[in-house]
Structures are given as C-alpha cells and as structure tokens.
Design a protein around this motif. Structure first.
Motif, PDB file in Angstrom:
ATOM      1  N   PRO A  58       0.656  -1.254   0.110  1.00  0.00           N
ATOM      2  CA  PRO A  58      -0.049   0.068   0.096  1.00  0.00           C
ATOM      3  C   PRO A  58       0.852   1.321   0.045  1.00  0.00           C
ATOM      4  O   PRO A  58       0.539   2.260  -0.355  1.00  0.00           O
ATOM      5  CB  PRO A  58      -1.025  -0.192   1.305  1.00  0.00           C
ATOM      6  N   LEU A  59       2.164   1.393   0.586  1.00  0.00           N
ATOM      7  CA  LEU A  59       2.648   2.427   0.617  1.00  0.00           C
ATOM      8  C   LEU A  59       3.427   2.955  -0.668  1.00  0.00           C
ATOM      9  O   LEU A  59       3.968   2.246  -1.330  1.00  0.00           O
ATOM     10  CB  LEU A  59       4.070   2.143   1.688  1.00  0.00           C
ATOM     11  N   VAL A  60       3.472   4.179  -0.935  1.00  0.00           N
ATOM     12  CA  VAL A  60       4.379   4.873  -1.686  1.00  0.00           C
ATOM     13  C   VAL A  60       5.058   6.143  -1.177  1.00  0.00           C
ATOM     14  O   VAL A  60       4.381   6.871  -0.540  1.00  0.00           O
ATOM     15  CB  VAL A  60       3.627   5.492  -2.801  1.00  0.00           C
ATOM     16  N   TYR A 116       3.028  -0.247   6.606  1.00  0.00           N
ATOM     17  CA  TYR A 116       2.719  -0.429   5.252  1.00  0.00           C
ATOM     18  C   TYR A 116       3.864  -0.870   4.208  1.00  0.00           C
ATOM     19  O   TYR A 116       3.849  -1.495   3.336  1.00  0.00           O
ATOM     20  CB  TYR A 116       1.825   1.041   4.665  1.00  0.00           C
ATOM     21  N   GLY A 117       5.176  -0.437   4.548  1.00  0.00           N
ATOM     22  CA  GLY A 117       6.145  -0.668   3.842  1.00  0.00           C
ATOM     23  C   GLY A 117       7.072  -2.038   3.848  1.00  0.00           C
ATOM     24  O   GLY A 117       7.453  -2.632   3.022  1.00  0.00           O
ATOM     25  N   ILE A 118       7.059  -2.137   5.405  1.00  0.00           N
ATOM     26  CA  ILE A 118       8.045  -3.594   5.437  1.00  0.00           C
ATOM     27  C   ILE A 118       7.353  -4.429   6.296  1.00  0.00           C
ATOM     28  O   ILE A 118       7.877  -5.281   6.916  1.00  0.00           O
ATOM     29  CB  ILE A 118       9.315  -3.141   5.999  1.00  0.00           C
ATOM     30  N   GLY A 119       5.802  -4.207   6.548  1.00  0.00           N
ATOM     31  CA  GLY A 119       5.020  -5.442   7.328  1.00  0.00           C
ATOM     32  C   GLY A 119       5.483  -5.274   8.829  1.00  0.00           C
ATOM     33  O   GLY A 119       5.326  -6.346   9.426  1.00  0.00           O
ATOM     34  N   PHE A 120       5.891  -4.215   9.535  1.00  0.00           N
ATOM     35  CA  PHE A 120       6.142  -4.035  11.060  1.00  0.00           C
ATOM     36  C   PHE A 120       4.657  -4.610  11.559  1.00  0.00           C
ATOM     37  O   PHE A 120       3.760  -4.360  11.160  1.00  0.00           O
ATOM     38  CB  PHE A 120       6.407  -2.670  11.290  1.00  0.00           C
ATOM     39  N   PRO A 121       4.837  -5.599  12.563  1.00  0.00           N
ATOM     40  CA  PRO A 121       3.701  -6.004  13.271  1.00  0.00           C
ATOM     41  C   PRO A 121       2.611  -5.088  13.388  1.00  0.00           C
ATOM     42  O   PRO A 121       2.678  -4.301  14.533  1.00  0.00           O
ATOM     43  CB  PRO A 121       4.127  -7.040  14.363  1.00  0.00           C
TER      44      PRO A 121
END
Length: 733
Positions: A464-466, A672-677
């Motif tokens: 989702p992130l830009v 959104y960018g690296i899936g941090f919990p």
C-alpha cells in the motif's frame, strides 16, 4: 419538532405518511459523516426519551441526512475511554445498552432506512429496530475486531438472533463490510431498493406492520430470546469456527475468537444477561495492548490520510501518466494506474520488455476477473488504459512520468534528462528509486522543482505504501501532484525528505545489520527467522532478504554504508579489513540471490499455484557457518532486542533529522512498507510501550558490546530522563 440536537432531530410527519409517524434523523453538524461520539450517544438518549414521551405516535423511521448512514463510534475517544478502566467501560456500555434497548422496546413498529455505510455502532443501531431497508449501494458490518475489540453495543447479541449464529460469526470475526444483496440473503435487512425509493420502502414496511402483514412483536421476541441451538449445531457454529478463526487471525489478534466466545456464552441467555457478557468481554479486550495499538494505528492512518488530502487539494490532477521502463515493476505500476482509471503510457527501448510489462498487467487483471471482481469486458476496458510504446511520441501530453528503469544513477540520469526535453514545462517527473538521492538525480535537470521521488514497493499491486521523496529543489506543486496521483492509484503516500535509503530502507538496513551481527556471533539464521515471525513479522530477516534479493540488498547496503559510515558500514557487504564478510555478502558472492534464482538463505520450490515455497537448504547452512566467528546461544529475548533496537533507533533518528514529519507517519510507513507487526503499533509506539527509559537502558547496554548501531541519540536520552513519549498520552493517541 419532537427533538432538536447538534446531531439528531426528531420530527413528526413524513411525506407520504401522516403525523403519527416520527423520523429520527442523524445529521452531525459541521461534519461530512455521522459518527457516534459520547455527545451524540447522549443526544440519542434524550431523543429516545422525547419519542417515548410523545403522544399519538404509531411508528418510527431512523435515517441519515449524510451520504453515509453512520460510520461507527468516534474512535478518537477510544484511548481516553480505555484509560478509565474496566468498571467505567462496562458502565458506559450499560448506559448505551439502556438507550438501544429503549429503541427496541418502543410501543410501535420501527424501521431503519440505511442509505449508505452503516458500520460498527451505526450497524448496531439498525439492529435495534424491528425492520431494516437498505439502499442498493449501501454496506453494513461490524468491523470492531479489526481494532482489537468486539461489538459492544449489542452486536454480538442481536446479530446472531437475526441472521443465525454461523452467519453472525462470519460477519463479526471477519470484520467485513457486507453489500446489500448479501445482507438481504442472510436476513439482516428486509428489503433492498434504489436509494431514491428508500423512504417509500420504509413507510411501506410500517404500513404492512400496522395491517398485521408483518409481526414486529415476533421480531422483538426473537431478538430478545435465547438462540435455539442443539448440541451439534452449537459445536458446528462455535467450536469449529473458533479453531478456524484462531488459525486465520493468529496468536496476536485475540478479538475474533473472543467475539465467538461471547456469542456462544450469550446464546442461551436473555437479552440483559447476554449484553452483560458482551460488555465484560469488550472491557477486557479494550484494556489490552493489542487494542490500544490497533486503535492508535487507525488514528495514525487518519493523520496520514488527512495530510494526503491536504496535498491533493493543492494539486493539478494527473489525467495522463507515463512509466519509463517496462518489465515487472513497470508493468505493476502501469496495472495499478490503469486499474484505478488513470490512462498510462508504458515506454521501453526493448520490445521484449514491453511484452513482459504487458504480461504482468494482463496476469494481474486476469486474477481480478477470476475472483469475479471484473467482467471480461471491464478487464479489456481497463487493459486499454495501458498504451505500450517504444517512442516518446505522445509524451507532450503527459501530466506525470514515473521513471522505473534499472537502479543505476548514470542510467537514470540519462533517461530523466532525455525525457525532460520531450514533456511539457509543467509535467512532473518522478523516479521510482529505492536508494539513489533525489537531490543527486536532479543535478542535471533544467526544472528540478518539477522532480521528486515516487518509491513503490514490490509487488506494486499488493504493497500500500508509496514514499514521495522531496529533494533539495523539489517544489510543492511536484509533491502535491505526486501525492494526488498515488492516492488516485489507491496507494497511501507518505512524504519524506531526501537521504540515503529515504525512510523505509534507511530503517530496514539497521535491522539487517542486527541480523548480520547475530549470525556472525553464531546464531542460527533459521531460529532468528522463527523468533521474529513469532514476534509478529510476516517473515523473518533471512526470508525477507531472499524476497528482497541479495544483489539489491548488497547494493542498498553499500549506499547506506556510504551515507552513514559510523554505524552502517559493512552491514550488507564486505565488513572491511580483518572483519570478514557478512552472511548477505557471502550469499551474493555464491550467486544465491534469493527467490529470483530460487536459492538464497533457503531454496525455493514452486507450489501447485506456481508460488515459491521456501525449504531448508544444507548448502546455505554450511555457507553461513563459515561466517560465524564464534559460537553462542541466544535467548528469544536477546534475538528480539538485537533485531528491534537498531530498527527503532533509526526510526527515531529519521524523526529527529526531519526525514519524516511525525511519529504517526513514521509508524505507518513501517507497517505499510515492510510489514512491521500492526498489533505492536509501529516502532515508536513499540518504544512507548516498553517505556522510553527502559528502551534507552537496553540500547545502551547493547551499544557497549556492539557499537554505534545500538547507541541511543542524545535527544532520546533526554526524553527518557524527562519521562516524555512519542505519543503524548493515551487519550491523544
């Protein structure tokens, strides 16, 4: 007028009906949507009391004057409410139950006209009336489990009695928004009509109830009585569901399973007892760290959306886009733009690259069609929004260009300077670079104010992130247009300032640095992966490196080492004279690039759907053993600290350096960018939860052994000493 408040009016008489029918209308002043704040709920109590006191009424229609019906409770009040403790939460729920029960017990038939979104508390209000009519375009649902809580205003009690326990479990545990046709087929609503016929349909239902064709008293009795389920039905509806939902939700998200338990416990009880069970479970979940963090996440998301909306208001719309560089990434960008309705040119210098890009887009559209989200005609129409080209012929009419060629500064510079001479003077140029400085790439451009970074994450259609990166000379118009285009593509843009790695990669590489040091000291990379996955990451660091690609990691690691040599030198590449090589460098030198060539820290085999599945690889294990300079055992807690402290500290540095504008944006970018919990709320919320002082103590202890990567900043030490937090108070989010 029976009642007039700030959000609710109650009046007698409705076009097509006499004075005996009252209408209760939600229309919150100075807001674009209706939400149920504590003030609005108090008004609802007053409005219902006024209705009960009014003589001569024979029916009630509840409706909304906004585009949505009611989007739910006012989530900005949640943290403050949670702080009050279980007793106060249960007392609040009891008051709301009293108001909602009073609607349900009115001495005449009632109907809700659902014109738009009816979610959470908004949905629960609709359940209090005898009947519901719904506009074709409306949606209804109880999404509370996504916030780590459960429906607490009667949803767990009324919905199962209305649509059956199995259907209610599906709606509540899944937190889904349900379309009108699905709601009708399950019996959640009594009629679905075009929006303009909603009022007439509501009045028709009341008229039929008065004629005895519809028995509103029987409806009430059914909603207030215990559920009639035999032992086998009980097991099918609840025990099987608990196992399935627990497997799907995972161990860190207790709310879906707790909601099923509440429905089960309340199934054999009267309304009052079932509501008390629901209230107690709601309070228990509300006091959990998970609920606190997920509510914080929602509020952070609102901050990010609001900022995006502010940029969008200043932007010239992007009516025609272009992407330079086809292939997988270019095809993904083209697909995303085309699927959301912005036509895009896809340019490359090679016919085979164009074909690869088109193949990627076709594949993604075909998946949408397979899932029933697109018809064949719609798929063809959307695909026609992508125009492949080998020339710059039509670039004079393009509003925004995304450069997505190879991650090489010389190549990017050549492409950007070339395209700048072929587009209009107001055309925005962007670079989909993950590491190269935007200020550096702007050096040879004639209009650097029209240039910024637009960093997509792979795979484009899923992530989702830009990151929208502002260089030293980037103008506000370029940032605004890029943000607006990202939002039009259905993405969440976060504006950051230029630095090596920007925000997300700059924060990610210290995490990989922590991994490299652990492996060097003898930790088993497979165990590190398991510990971090148990902690909540979607994949452990070794697996993530395989997905990123070892060549990409080495290149990005070199950029980070050049930018921040004191703490990031040698994390992903050669560690320098006498220090040996990192595990990442060893994998790269042995042509183990990860998923892209089916071997990295793991080997990869395709499953039945053609997706790569990781398997243990003895060759990789032997290579990594050669990296270890010693043999040590690490506890789970040590592994977590060694991995998380560098990541969190780099997030702090990005905030202090002004790379990112707020804690909310920093945390959302990582989620959104690296899936941090998500249930941990983000890196800065994670520090707050641990306590800034405790985090600093842990970091200082690690820094003594491991060096500058683990050293807290001076400002963070000051925060620890003064008891300051990144999020000022729970009540403020």
């Amino acid at each position: 007028m029976i009642y007039q408040g700030n959000a609710i009016t109650v009046a007698r008489g409705l076009e097509g009906a006499g004075d005996a029918i009252a209408t209760l209308t939600f229309d919150l002043k100075d807001e674009s949507i209706n939400k149920l704040s504590s003030a609005v709920v108090a008004e609802l109590g007053e409005a219902v009391a006024a209705i009960r006191a009014e003589k001569g009424l024979e029916g009630l229609v509840i409706g909304s004057a906004k585009e949505a019906f009611i989007v739910g409770a006012d989530i900005t009040e949640f943290h403050g409410m949670f702080e009050q403790g279980a007793e106060q939460i249960e007392a609040m729920l009891e008051r709301v139950h009293g108001i909602f029960n009073a609607i349900e017990d009115l001495p005449f038939p009632t109907v809700t006209a659902i014109n738009g979104l009816a979610l959470g508390g908004g949905c629960e209000i609709t359940l209090t009336t005898d009947f519901r009519v719904m506009a074709e375009s409306a949606k209804i649902g109880l999404p509370e489990t996504k916030l780590g809580i459960l429906p607490g205003w009667g949803g767990c009690v009324r919905l199962p009695r209305l649509i059956g326990a199995d259907n209610a479990v599906e709606w509540i545990a899944g937190g889904t928004e349900n379309r009108a046709d699905a709601a009708l087929s399950m019996g959640a609503v009594d009629a679905v009509v075009p929006g303009e016929q909603l009022q007439a349909a509501a009045l028709d239902i009341l008229a039929r109830a008065h004629r005895g064709e519809l028995d509103h008293q029987a409806r009430r009795a059914e909603k207030s009585a215990p559920l009639t389920l035999g032992p086998i039905e009980q097991m099918m509806a609840f025990e099987t569901a608990k196992g399935y939902v627990a497997g799907k939700a995972g161990p860190h998200y207790p709310a879906p399973v707790e909601a099923i338990k509440v429905i089960q416990k309340g199934a054999g009880e009267s309304r009052a007892r079932a509501q008390a069970i629901e209230a107690k479970a709601f309070a228990k979940l509300a006091l959990s760290e998970v609920a606190f963090n997920l509510v914080g996440l929602f509020m952070n998301d609102q901050v990010v959306k609001k900022k995006g909306s502010q940029y969008e208001k200043q932007a010239r719309p992007v009516k025609q886009a272009a992407v330079l560089g086809a292939g997988i990434m270019g095809g993904g960008i083209a697909y995303q733009s085309a699927s959301k309705g912005t036509p895009i040119l896809m340019k490359d210098i090679k016919e085979e690259a164009i074909e690869l890009g088109l193949k990627e887009a076709r594949k993604l559209f075909a998946k949408q069609a397979e899932r029933g989200k697109l018809s064949t005609g719609q798929m063809a129409e959307k695909l026609s929004n992508i125009r492949p080209t080998l020339s710059y012929g039509d670039f004079g009419h393009v509003d925004l260009v995304v450069e997505a060629v190879v991650e090489n500064p010389k190549v990017k510079d050549a492409v950007l300077t070339e395209v700048e001479g072929l587009v209009g003077e107001e055309t925005i140029l962007t670079s989909n670079t993950s590491t190269i400085s935007i200020t550096r790439l702007a050096q040879n451009l004639k209009r650097p104010e029209n240039f910024c970074g637009m960093h997509f994450f792979n795979p484009v259609h899923r992530m989702p992130l830009v990151e929208v990166i502002r260089g030293e000379k980037t103008g506000d118009a370029a940032v605004a247009a890029t943000v607006a285009y990202a939002r039009a593509m259905g993405k969440t843009p976060i504006v950051v300032n230029d630095c090596p790695g920007f925000l997300v990669n700059r924060v990610l590489f210290p995490y990989f640095g922590g991994f490299s040091q652990l492996v060097e000291q003898g930790a088993d990379f497979q165990r590190i992966d398991k510990v971090m996955e148990k902690f909540g990451w979607p994949m452990g660091p070794a697996y993530l490196l395989d997905v990123v690609g070892m060549d990409t990691a080495v290149h990005a690691g070199e950029v980070m080492a050049e930018g921040f040599p004191e703490r990031m030198a040698g994390m992903a590449g050669d560690r320098g004279e006498g220090k040996g090589k990192s595990a990442i460098q060893v994998m790269f030198e042995n042509d183990r690039l990860g998923q892209k060539n089916a071997k990295g820290f793991y080997a990869y085999e395709e499953d039945r759907k053609g997706k790569p599945q990781k398997v243990r690889d003895e060759a990789a294990i032997e290579l990594v053993k050669g990296v270890a300079s010693e043999s040590r055992e690490f506890s789970d807690e040590e592994i977590i600290a060694r991995m998380m402290v560098p990541l969190c500290l780099e997030t702090v540095r990005c905030l202090e350096d002004g790379i990112v504008g707020s804690p909310a944006e920093a945390d959302m970018a990582l989620i959104y960018g690296i899936g941090f919990p998500p249930f941990r709320g983000g890196a800065l919320r994670y520090i707050d939860a641990m306590g800034v002082d405790a985090f600093v103590t842990q970091a200082e202890r690690l820094a003594e052994e491991l060096g500058p990567l683990y050293a807290p900043t001076e400002k963070l030490r000051q925060m620890a000493a003064s008891g300051e937090k990144f999020y000022a108070s729970k009540a403020q989010g």
